[in-house]
Design an enzyme around this catalytic site. Structure first.
Site, short mmCIF file in Angstrom:
data_model
loop_
_atom_site.label_atom_id
_atom_site.label_comp_id
_atom_site.label_asym_id
_atom_site.label_seq_id
_atom_site.Cartn_x
_atom_site.Cartn_y
_atom_site.Cartn_z
N GLU A 154 0.83 -1.21 0.00
CA GLU A 154 0.00 0.00 0.00
C GLU A 154 0.87 1.27 0.00
O GLU A 154 0.69 2.16 -0.82
CB GLU A 154 -0.89 -0.01 1.24
CG GLU A 154 -1.73 1.22 1.44
CD GLU A 154 -2.85 1.31 0.41
OE1 GLU A 154 -3.75 0.48 0.48
OE2 GLU A 154 -2.81 2.19 -0.46
N ASP A 209 1.17 4.05 -3.08
CA ASP A 209 0.73 5.44 -2.86
C ASP A 209 1.86 6.42 -3.16
O ASP A 209 1.68 7.41 -3.85
CB ASP A 209 0.27 5.61 -1.40
CG ASP A 209 -0.92 4.72 -1.06
OD1 ASP A 209 -1.47 4.08 -1.97
OD2 ASP A 209 -1.29 4.65 0.13
N SER A 252 -7.19 2.20 -3.70
CA SER A 252 -5.90 2.59 -3.14
C SER A 252 -4.98 3.17 -4.20
O SER A 252 -4.10 3.96 -3.89
CB SER A 252 -5.19 1.36 -2.57
OG SER A 252 -5.57 1.14 -1.26
N ASP A 269 -16.49 11.68 -18.49
CA ASP A 269 -17.65 11.04 -17.89
C ASP A 269 -17.54 9.52 -18.07
O ASP A 269 -17.26 9.04 -19.16
CB ASP A 269 -18.92 11.57 -18.57
CG ASP A 269 -20.18 11.26 -17.79
OD1 ASP A 269 -20.06 10.66 -16.70
OD2 ASP A 269 -21.27 11.64 -18.26
N ILE A 270 -17.72 8.78 -17.00
CA ILE A 270 -17.66 7.31 -17.06
C ILE A 270 -19.10 6.81 -17.03
O ILE A 270 -19.85 7.11 -16.09
CB ILE A 270 -16.89 6.74 -15.86
CG1 ILE A 270 -15.50 7.40 -15.75
CG2 ILE A 270 -16.77 5.22 -15.96
CD1 ILE A 270 -14.59 7.18 -16.93
N GLY A 294 -23.11 11.82 -16.35
CA GLY A 294 -23.09 12.72 -15.20
C GLY A 294 -22.63 11.97 -13.95
O GLY A 294 -22.15 10.83 -14.02
N ASP A 341 -22.36 9.75 -10.68
CA ASP A 341 -22.99 8.51 -10.19
C ASP A 341 -22.17 7.98 -9.03
O ASP A 341 -20.99 8.31 -8.89
CB ASP A 341 -23.07 7.48 -11.33
CG ASP A 341 -21.72 7.24 -11.97
OD1 ASP A 341 -20.84 6.67 -11.30
OD2 ASP A 341 -21.53 7.64 -13.15
#
Ligand SMILES: *[C@@H]1O[C@H](CO)[C@@H](O)[C@H](O)[C@H]1NC(C)=O
Ligand SMILES: *[C@@H]1O[C@H](CO)[C@@H](O)[C@H](O)[C@H]1NC(C)=O
Ligand SMILES: *[C@@H]1O[C@H](CO)[C@@H](O)[C@H](O)[C@H]1NC(C)=O
Ligand SMILES: *[C@@H]1O[C@H](CO)[C@@H](O)[C@H](O)[C@H]1NC(C)=O
Ligand SMILES: *[C@@H]1O[C@H](CO)[C@@H](O)[C@H](O)[C@H]1NC(C)=O
Ligand SMILES: *[C@@H]1O[C@H](CO)[C@@H](O)[C@H](O)[C@H]1NC(C)=O
Length: 610
Positions: free
Chosen positions: A302, A306, A526, A568-569, A587, A589
């Site tokens: 992790e 990062d 993550s 936009d996905i 839009g 979600d």
């Protein structure tokens, strides 16, 4: 006769003065139903200690809320006029009267000054004491509780306060908090199963599609392996390199003995950043007796993920890794301190005491909102707001379990409300459910789709802030009135609409990172949070270079000005709690938020803001 009763009154008066808490009646402050995974185990060992955090009432907190609303609204004349550390401290401080009463109470129990820590604003008083004394002060009985997976904590299901303090103390913890911060799930999704050299021991998975040769000499297929170059191309940052002259900065938080490894960062840069900088490094700050083991065996997946992506994207912006200690396993039959505080509090104590915290900070840890008592979640969220008001942008991963447990089959779902009734309920994640942080969901592939594990939903605690109304209503209209009725908080109990998350999203699958000297592919929101944080750092750099203040609390700007600056996905859904979850739509979600960033467009927008 007369004389005798006079003496009696005198004695009562005396004992009251000497020990005001003894005779004062106490009033129940909080009572909870612990999550079903926790069972009462035993009484705490004699002499065990606990560190109580007393949160005093903050009479001016709404003033701070008004300030942040104005200074984060790009259409307000005060946009960007962040508050100083001392201005914020003045607004979170308790009243003199509250302080006097609470201090007298602590004093009356014979607690030495040496066992007391106060935050600079004195909004928190932290007292180290024996559990038996805490029980007396809070008119309660602590128990050792055991989680189904074996972990122990010392908690109580209710506590009381002397009547005269009830209006002066917001909350005291650890009392009723059954969250698993001692074992915060990292939002790293199945690193083991995707990682190369662990494939060998992991039957049932194939390794034929992954390119993990030690060095990338050809452009990778971004559809299958995400590198810095892929992100830079996809999110349009390739044309922008900070010159390192602005006073920009970026931070990464680490918990649970996750160490970010310096040598791995150099390997990562050698692998993925052309013009190799083999002297790249980051600062390490140890918080609450945190440690920093640079052995390659202790390199954290992790922490490395990062640091590598946040710093890789924002280079040469100086980076700081915070290794926050706390939560050694508590062993109920030893007399070791039951150090059972969640570490966010310790990190917040530290970072809020700093004059110049990093301008962007990414965190990839979280837990179900319902495991954090509402009053405590509010106070913690409010401390994130303090950072936002001071000009810091906070990003959090939205979680890796879709709307709850990631389980589509109703037979195996494990989403239950803590109400003692076993009611099935989606499980929002905190701190992503706090309106003062930027929550980042996950996507995958090219063209981008929302990834199934991307956490998203509606808070059971926090009301919808002004900046979200239009975006979230747009989604709810499409969802329809009756879909998932009762499973999520469509209209909050208070008849206010709830806060919804995530705010934005970014790639979250198959990131190529170095861990212990070798490349791995890791996935999870993550990966999405540090990626988005890296891009925010570039936006901050552009603003600082232009002589403008840093972005600070970012959400109002994103919702108000962002729509056009996000990809936009519209494909994907996030199953969980025995449902197929929410769908990505046109839009906003609750799986991909506003979408993934287009840096150049966002840069234009943020440079237009004052
Ligand atoms: C996985 O990799 C190993 C070692 O490179 C190889 O021997 C094996 O055939 C691969 N397995 C599959 C299913 O591709
Ligand atoms: C790191 O290397 C780069 C490129 O060689 C150089 O410009 C920079 O000064 C070096 N930084 C440090 C801290 O040594
Ligand atoms: C760091 O970790 C290594 C490997 O687990 C261990 O051998 C070493 O003792 C640790 N160093 C410190 C200072 O804890
Ligand atoms: C809730 O579920 C648990 C575990 O399945 C069970 O032990 C308990 O009795 C249930 N409680 C209620 C109120 O149904
Ligand atoms: C990425 O992979 C998906 C599914 O494997 C495929 O449909 C898509 O065309 C690929 N995209 C590119 C750019 O190759
Ligand atoms: C998601 O989309 C699918 C396919 O269009 C549809 O059948 C389903 O009802 C939608 N679910 C929700 C929760 O909107």
């Amino acid at each position: 006769m007369k004389l005798a009763s006079l003496w009696l009154i005198f004695f009562i008066g005396l004992s009251l003065a000497a020990n005001p808490s003894r005779l004062a009646s106490s009033r129940l402050k909080q009572s909870v139903v612990p999550p079903r995974q926790w069972k009462k185990h035993s009484l705490p060992p004699p002499d065990s200690r606990i560190e109580l955090r007393i949160g005093l009432v903050q009479p001016q907190i709404h003033v701070l809320e008004n300030h942040i609303q104005e200074i984060s609204d790009p259409d307000h004349e005060r946009y960007g006029k962040h508050l100083s550390k001392s201005e914020v401290e003045d607004l979170v401080a308790p009243s003199e009267h509250s302080l006097e009463l609470v201090n007298a109470w602590i004093d009356s129990h014979g607690i030495e000054d040496a066992s007391i820590i106060r935050t600079p604003a004195q909004d928190w008083i932290i007292v180290d004491l024996e559990v038996s004394l805490a029980e007396k002060m809070l008119d309660t009985t602590y128990h050792v509780w055991q989680h189904d997976d074996g972990e122990f904590i010392v908690r109580t299901s209710s506590y009381s306060l002397p009547e005269h303090l009830v209006d002066h103390i917001d909350l005291i913890q650890p009392t009723t908090m059954f969250s698993r911060f001692s074992n915060m799930r990292t939002t790293l999704y199945k690193a083991n199963e995707l990682a190369f050299d662990r494939y060998q021991t992991n039957t049932g998975h194939t390794n034929d599609s992954e390119d993990l040769t030690p060095s990338l000499d050809t452009q990778p297929d971004c559809n299958h392996t995400v590198t810095l170059k892929c992100i830079q191309t996809l999110y349009n940052t390739a044309g922008y390199t900070p010159d390192g002259r602005s006073r920009n900065s970026i931070g990464i938080t680490g918990y649970l003995q996750q160490y970010a490894n310096q040598e791995d960062l150099r390997l990562f840069f050698a692998d993925q950043k052309s013009g190799v900088f083999n002297n790249v490094s980051f600062n390490v700050v140890l918080v609450n007796d945190g440690t920093n083991n640079q052995s390659s065996q202790r390199a954290g997946d992790e922490a490395n993920l990062d640091v590598q992506f946040a710093l890789g994207l924002s280079y040469p912006t100086p980076g700081t890794f915070y290794s926050t200690g706390g939560n050694p396993p508590f062993i109920p039959d030893s007399n070791t301190p039951s150090n059972t505080n969640e570490p966010y509090a310790k990190w917040l104590d530290y970072i809020l005491s700093q004059d110049d915290p990093p301008l962007t900070i990414s965190t990839s840890y979280g837990d179900h909102e319902q495991t954090v008592p509402e009053d405590y979640a509010r106070r913690t969220c409010s401390r994130f707001m303090e950072l936002g008001a001071r000009g810091v942008t906070l990003t959090f991963s939205s979680g890796d379990d879709g709307v709850g447990d990631g389980e589509a089959n109703p037979k195996y779902q494990t989403c239950f409300k803590n109400d003692g009734k076993n009611e099935t309920r989606f499980l929002p994640v905190f701190p992503s459910s706090c309106p003062y942080v930027t929550s980042v969901g996950g996507t995958r592939g090219i063209p981008e789709e929302a990834v199934f594990f991307s956490g998203g939903g509606f808070s059971d605690y926090f009301a919808r802030p002004w900046y979200q109304t239009e975006a979230v209503n747009g989604y709810l209209d499409k969802l329809g009135e009756h879909t998932y009725a009762g499973l999520f908080n469509r209209y909050a109990r208070t008849s206010m609409f709830p806060f919804a998350y995530p705010d934005v999203s970014a790639q979250g699958v198959n990131f190529r990172v170095f861990i212990g000297g070798k490349p791995f592919l890791v996935s999870g929101t993550s990966a999405s949070s540090p990626t988005f944080a890296g891009i925010v750092a570039l936006l901050n750099d552009a603003r600082l270079e232009a002589g403008l203040p840093a972005l600070g609390f970012l959400n109002p700007l994103l919702y108000k000005r962002g729509a056009e600056a996000f990809n936009d996905i519209t494909i994907g859904h996030n199953p969980g709690c025995g449902t197929s979850g929410f769908n990505a739509t046109e839009g906003w979600d609750p799986i991909s938020g506003l979408g993934t960033p287009d840096f150049e467009k966002l840069k234009e927008e943020v440079l237009r803001c004052p």
